[in-house]
Design an enzyme around this catalytic site. Structure first.
Site, PDB file in Angstrom:
ATOM      1  N   GLU A   1      74.187  40.624  73.476  1.00  0.00           N
ATOM      2  CA  GLU A   1      74.897  40.933  72.001  1.00  0.00           C
ATOM      3  C   GLU A   1      73.931  42.139  71.139  1.00  0.00           C
ATOM      4  O   GLU A   1      73.069  41.872  71.137  1.00  0.00           O
ATOM      5  CB  GLU A   1      74.775  39.566  71.294  1.00  0.00           C
TER       6      GLU A   1
ATOM      7  N   LYS B   1      83.284  36.535  68.044  1.00  0.00           N
ATOM      8  CA  LYS B   1      82.288  35.315  67.571  1.00  0.00           C
ATOM      9  C   LYS B   1      82.904  34.177  66.488  1.00  0.00           C
ATOM     10  O   LYS B   1      83.566  35.132  65.402  1.00  0.00           O
ATOM     11  CB  LYS B   1      80.938  35.333  67.585  1.00  0.00           C
TER      12      LYS B   1
ATOM     13  N   CYS C   1      75.543  33.984  71.243  1.00  0.00           N
ATOM     14  CA  CYS C   1      74.114  33.986  70.354  1.00  0.00           C
ATOM     15  C   CYS C   1      74.305  32.495  69.717  1.00  0.00           C
ATOM     16  O   CYS C   1      73.983  31.174  70.907  1.00  0.00           O
ATOM     17  CB  CYS C   1      73.744  34.496  69.642  1.00  0.00           C
TER      18      CYS C   1
END
Length: 510
Positions: free
Chosen positions: A253, A327, A380
């Protein structure tokens, strides 16, 4: 002491006797003279638990010296807020729960309900739930394939709290019997998991994956003069010769401190360098931020934290973008700011490093890429959530990219690896995890690091591995948290007291 002990039972500390903090908290709650006293017992224990487990959040505020003054507030306010869930659990137990052996059931039920709510309220923060005390890949952790990490937490809390009635009044045979049952439950976790692992043979697929960790710390990431060096680190590791040619390369990321719009702009030198590092037919999964025009936005655009799938074309054809995952579940105060105007004045927005908040992407979906098994991206924070990946999506593996560089060489990245590994156990899918500074690894469907090869904080290099084949659908992937819910309801039915206790349970000395 009860809260800190349970926190130190978690990886990377692994002091499993700390699990006795749960029965200690139960005893203290039942001996509290009021419901308010029961609440404060839970809140104090929760504060200690999350102070030990989440102190690393302060590290993010030390990246920028101008924000260092905020670090103590972050390290104290987060545990104070999360401790409210523990306080609510113990208050409910003090008010409605039974005592003695039946109290074990009500305490575990109320505690695990609040743990579930902690993972869902206000987007949720399911960091270090009780079930994740066991090292992922160990024998006890395997039960998560059946009931998930929340169900494993219920069994764990029930088993260890079964010792608490030994220090309470009541029929001796019943109290000893409860303690023996708790020990047998723990033995069953170990034996059952060991049996499952006996037949746990990793079967490699035909796909070779390379994980790239360039060891780029967050402090130097935003230095303009360091930008070219960062790009060169990633492309050099991507192009490094190996015994086998990787089919897919995974970057973490926020791999490059620039937007995809700039990196892949016409004539950009970064795009040319990336193309040269790839061989024809290879796919690169790269974590990058990107912007999209939006006339309705105050800034004229939206920003996404994305994982981009880029394929090198034959000859001099360059690259094409095969797919993009944006995301979906963003981090409050990290990727979007509640009360954004106020937070901007306090300087928190600079932690995000974009002109505006990130926007939420659509619901998670599987990427279907040419020549590769279907992959479910998790960026994440998303890897913390049980049930976030459904097997009905048809994914054969999980790509988890994360930027744990914010947290340096603390316990945070090591715990994040443990939590992400539970998604492999729950789903039966291998997980490929890439971070800028550690910890990066390929994780098999039983939650174990493949080949014992991983890149820890401060290490630079690549991990080349054959992607493990997925297992058949696990019970948890089919039923989700329903077994956990059934267990909680059963505990409540057995552990609730219909009359209010007006006096605390006396101690043996009394």
């Amino acid at each position: 002491m009860a809260g800190a002990a349970t926190a130190f039972a978690h990886p990377p500390f692994g002091l499993l006797p700390g699990l006795l903090g749960y029965p200690l908290l139960m005893i203290l709650t039942e001996r509290s003279r009021t419901v308010r006293g029961g609440f404060w017992m839970g809140w104090l224990a929760g504060f200690a638990y999350f102070a030990v487990g989440c102190w690393w959040v302060a590290e993010a505020f030390l990246v920028n010296p101008a924000q260092a003054w905020m670090a103590p507030f972050a390290a104290s306010l987060l545990p104070a807020g999360l401790g409210l869930f523990w306080g609510a659990a113990t208050a409910l137990h003090r008010r409605f729960g039974a005592s003695g052996v039946r109290g074990v059931l009500s305490f575990a039920a109320f505690f695990c309900i609040m743990e579930w709510l902690r993972g869902h309220v206000l987007t949720g923060f399911p960091w270090n739930p009780a079930g994740a005390t066991w090292q992922a890949g160990s024998a006890p952790s395997q039960f998560a394939a059946v009931v998930g990490v929340y169900g494993l937490g219920l069994v764990t809390v029930l088993a260890v709290c079964a010792a608490a009635p030994l220090l309470s009044p009541g029929p001796k045979k019943l109290r000893v019997g409860a303690a023996v049952a708790g020990v047998l439950a723990l033995v069953a976790l170990f034996v059952g998991g060991a049996v499952r692992l006996t037949g746990a043979e990793v079967r490699p697929s035909g796909t070779i994956v390379r994980v790239v960790q360039a060891d780029v710390d967050q402090e130097s990431k935003w230095s303009p003069e360091a930008y070219r060096d960062i790009v060169q680190r990633y492309v050099a590791l991507t192009a490094r010769p190996g015994p086998r040619v990787p089919d897919v390369i995974v970057w973490p990321e926020g791999a490059l401190p620039n937007t995809a719009n700039a990196v892949f702009a016409p004539g950009a030198w970064e795009a040319r360098a990336i193309v040269r590092s790839l061989q024809p037919g290879q796919t690169l999964l790269a974590g990058l931020s990107r912007g999209e025009p939006d006339p309705l936005s105050p800034t004229g655009g939206q920003y996404f934290n994305s994982l981009m799938a880029l394929k090198r074309l034959p000859g001099d054809g360059g690259m094409r973008v095969e797919d993009v995952y944006d995301k979906h579940r963003l981090v409050p105060f990290g990727e979007f700011l509640p009360a954004g105007a106020l937070m901007s004045r306090l300087g928190v927005r600079s932690l995000v490093h974009v002109p505006a908040d990130f926007s939420h992407g659509p619901r998670p979906r599987t990427l279907r890429l040419e020549g590769l098994p279907n992959v479910q991206p998790l960026i994440c924070y998303e890897s913390l959530f049980p049930g976030f990946v459904g097997r009905r999506s048809g994914a054969a593996w999980i790509a988890n990219v994360s930027n744990d560089a914010w947290f340096g060489r603390t316990s945070g990245p090591l715990q994040h690896l443990n939590l992400a590994s539970y998604r492999a156990i729950e789903t039966g899918l291998p997980v490929v995890r890439a971070t800028p500074t550690g910890t990066s690894a390929v994780i098999d469907p039983w939650g174990r690091v493949v080949g014992d090869k991983r890149l820890d904080p401060g290490e630079s290099g690549v991990i080349d591995a054959a992607l493990p084949q997925a297992l058949t659908t696990t019970p948890y992937a089919m039923a989700g948290d329903l077994p956990w819910l059934a267990g909680v309801i059963a505990c409540l039915l057995g552990g609730l007291s219909l009359r209010r206790r007006r006096a605390p349970i006396p101690s043996p000395a009394d």
